[in-house]
Design an enzyme around this catalytic site. Structure first.
Site, PDB file in Angstrom:
ATOM      1  N   THR A 171       1.023 -33.390   9.372  1.00 41.02           N
ATOM      2  CA  THR A 171       2.426 -33.074   9.681  1.00 41.02           C
ATOM      3  C   THR A 171       3.306 -33.759   8.657  1.00 41.02           C
ATOM      4  O   THR A 171       3.083 -34.920   8.333  1.00 41.02           O
ATOM      5  CB  THR A 171       2.784 -33.605  11.080  1.00 41.02           C
ATOM      6  OG1 THR A 171       2.117 -32.806  12.030  1.00 41.02           O
ATOM      7  CG2 THR A 171       4.279 -33.557  11.335  1.00 41.02           C
TER       8      THR A 171
ATOM      9  N   ARG B 285       0.795 -24.817  23.447  1.00 45.36           N
ATOM     10  CA  ARG B 285       0.864 -26.277  23.344  1.00 45.36           C
ATOM     11  C   ARG B 285       1.894 -26.689  22.272  1.00 45.36           C
ATOM     12  O   ARG B 285       1.941 -26.147  21.183  1.00 45.36           O
ATOM     13  CB  ARG B 285      -0.518 -26.824  22.978  1.00 45.36           C
ATOM     14  CG  ARG B 285      -0.569 -28.347  22.813  1.00 45.36           C
ATOM     15  CD  ARG B 285      -0.381 -28.765  21.374  1.00 45.36           C
ATOM     16  NE  ARG B 285      -0.482 -30.227  21.212  1.00 45.36           N
ATOM     17  CZ  ARG B 285      -0.138 -30.863  20.102  1.00 45.36           C
ATOM     18  NH1 ARG B 285       0.327 -30.221  19.070  1.00 45.36           N
ATOM     19  NH2 ARG B 285      -0.258 -32.182  20.031  1.00 45.36           N
ATOM     20  N   VAL B 286       2.707 -27.660  22.629  1.00 47.28           N
ATOM     21  CA  VAL B 286       3.687 -28.195  21.679  1.00 47.28           C
ATOM     22  C   VAL B 286       3.508 -29.707  21.617  1.00 47.28           C
ATOM     23  O   VAL B 286       3.373 -30.359  22.650  1.00 47.28           O
ATOM     24  CB  VAL B 286       5.133 -27.845  22.136  1.00 47.28           C
ATOM     25  CG1 VAL B 286       6.158 -28.564  21.277  1.00 47.28           C
ATOM     26  CG2 VAL B 286       5.356 -26.335  22.078  1.00 47.28           C
ATOM     27  N   GLY B 287       3.485 -30.242  20.423  1.00 45.07           N
ATOM     28  CA  GLY B 287       3.323 -31.689  20.253  1.00 45.07           C
ATOM     29  C   GLY B 287       4.662 -32.387  20.092  1.00 45.07           C
ATOM     30  O   GLY B 287       5.705 -31.918  20.561  1.00 45.07           O
ATOM     31  N   ASP B 288       4.627 -33.508  19.407  1.00 46.75           N
ATOM     32  CA  ASP B 288       5.837 -34.326  19.230  1.00 46.75           C
ATOM     33  C   ASP B 288       6.771 -33.811  18.139  1.00 46.75           C
ATOM     34  O   ASP B 288       7.975 -34.058  18.170  1.00 46.75           O
ATOM     35  CB  ASP B 288       5.434 -35.756  18.872  1.00 46.75           C
ATOM     36  CG  ASP B 288       4.588 -35.805  17.597  1.00 46.75           C
ATOM     37  OD1 ASP B 288       3.792 -34.861  17.372  1.00 46.75           O
ATOM     38  OD2 ASP B 288       4.718 -36.764  16.820  1.00 46.75           O
TER      39      ASP B 288
ATOM     40  N   THR C 285       3.507 -38.888  12.886  1.00 47.12           N
ATOM     41  CA  THR C 285       2.428 -37.944  12.642  1.00 47.12           C
ATOM     42  C   THR C 285       1.227 -38.385  13.474  1.00 47.12           C
ATOM     43  O   THR C 285       1.121 -39.551  13.838  1.00 47.12           O
ATOM     44  CB  THR C 285       2.086 -37.896  11.132  1.00 47.12           C
ATOM     45  OG1 THR C 285       1.025 -36.954  10.919  1.00 47.12           O
ATOM     46  CG2 THR C 285       1.666 -39.242  10.589  1.00 47.12           C
ATOM     47  N   GLY C 286       0.365 -37.450  13.802  1.00 45.73           N
ATOM     48  CA  GLY C 286      -0.801 -37.800  14.602  1.00 45.73           C
ATOM     49  C   GLY C 286      -0.801 -37.077  15.937  1.00 45.73           C
ATOM     50  O   GLY C 286      -0.181 -36.023  16.074  1.00 45.73           O
TER      51      GLY C 286
ATOM     52  N   GLY D 269       0.330 -35.867  18.973  1.00 46.82           N
ATOM     53  CA  GLY D 269       1.690 -35.769  19.487  1.00 46.82           C
ATOM     54  C   GLY D 269       1.857 -36.175  20.932  1.00 46.82           C
ATOM     55  O   GLY D 269       2.891 -36.717  21.323  1.00 46.82           O
TER      56      GLY D 269
END
Ligand code: SD4
Length: 341
Positions: free
Chosen positions: A195, A223-226, A246-247, A249
């Site tokens: 990211t 799915r949604v991350g950070d 990053t990483g 989320g």
């Protein structure tokens, strides 16, 4: 049915009135251009090329917001990059869904999540910020808005991504651990999460940030991350500084990571120490999974001092200012510190 175009027009009017009042407030914020400014920093090794693009705006005295948008469009367009933008790997249903957000010096922000068929989510995020009264659009609504703004729809699943997805389908094992993703992205590179989070301070001392990703490869559809979540994947406070992550989320969201880093800097922490404390909070909350995952934070304060910290070794960040445009710095990490002590 309420006419969508009318709604956007109407609400854009309201937004511009709101923006005006934000400008008025922002006048009272002291800016402190110093020796270090302008400056741009971003996550991972491809941050070097992204920073160079952002620098073209900053060196001319341009606005940090324009710099970060232009900068992160470089990895978004990179056909070799399978975790950001048009060549991102798909979800488990073979659909490429992109997430991005952007934030400026006035606290204005915009975001898109789980958006399909649009190659530059960062530009759509900026349009959400500037043309609507909203912060976040998701899924079909985000794509529809992008098209209404004149952006071309494209098929994003590249032959290479399709091949990787079909290979993954054979076992179809998903575990939200970055190693699976990484082995597929860059063989031999264990912790290379791609990211891009970028933070810039322009010559006037104003801060903006951008964050963009295709998220975890082969995630559940939806799915949604950070990365598109303001406060998690990115946060900017023009009085204090900015942070991005990053990483994995999910762990960043649980701790509202980037907001936490900025608030710690407000309390006097250095950017590096603020990132370190945020990493420690994640580990403390879930010590049982810390060994398996990567999360990295990157931060800059109002003076242009920067720092980073990650759970695992392997995180790097790129720095670009008038002295050096292609600096790549290995991030410090929790597990490296443990080994040292
Ligand atoms: C996410 N933070 O979607 C992103 C993933 C990431 O490289 O950083 N990937 O959770």
């Amino acid at each position: 049915m309420y006419n969508r175009r009318k709604f956007i027009k109407l609400t854009a009017l309201t937004a511009s009135v709101a923006t005006l009042s934000k400008y008025a407030t922002a006048k009272n914020i002291p800016t402190v251009p110093g020796d270090r400014l302008p400056i741009v920093i971003s996550t991972w090794d491809f941050g070097v090329a992204a920073n160079k693009e952002a620098w073209k705006t900053l060196e001319k005295g341009g606005r940090a917001l324009d710099a970060v948008e232009a900068g992160v469009k470089i990895p978004e367009a990179d056909m070799k990059n399978h975790t950001v933008g048009r060549a991102g790997y798909p979800d488990r249903d073979g659909r490429v869904t992109l997430d991005a957000c952007i934030m400026d010096e006035f606290g204005n922000c915009g975001s898109v999540a789980a958006m399909e068929n649009i190659a530059h989510p960062i530009t759509v995020a900026r349009l959400v910020m500037e043309k609507t009264p909203h912060v976040m659009l998701v899924g079909d609504g985000a794509t529809q808005f992008a098209v209404e703004q004149g952006i071309k729809k494209e098929k994003l699943l590249t032959p290479e991504s399709e091949k990787a997805w079909k290979k993954w389908l054979v076992k179809a094992q998903y575990s939200p651990k970055m190693n699976i993703e990484n082995e597929q992205h860059r063989p031999g590179s264990k912790y290379n999460h791609d990211t891009i989070g970028m933070l810039a301070i322009d010559a006037k001392g104003n801060i903006s940030g951008a964050c963009t990703t295709s998220g975890m490869a082969f995630k559940l559809h939806g799915r949604v991350g950070d990365s598109p979540i303001i406060g998690a994947g990115l946060f900017v406070d023009n009085e204090v500084g900015g942070a991005t992550s990053t990483g994995v989320g999910e762990e960043v969201i649980r701790n509202v990571g980037s907001f936490l880093v900025v608030e710690l800097m407000r309390q006097g922490y250095s950017p590096r120490d603020a990132c370190k404390e945020a990493v420690h909070r994640i580990i403390k909350k879930k010590p049982e999974i810390a060994k398996e995952i990567q999360v990295g934070f990157l931060a800059i304060n109002k003076k242009g001092e920067y720092g980073a910290y990650a759970i695992q070794e392997g995180f790097s960040f790129a720095v670009c200012d008038k002295n050096k445009q292609d600096l790549l710095i290995p991030g410090e990490s929790y597990y490296k510190d443990i080994k040292k002590n």
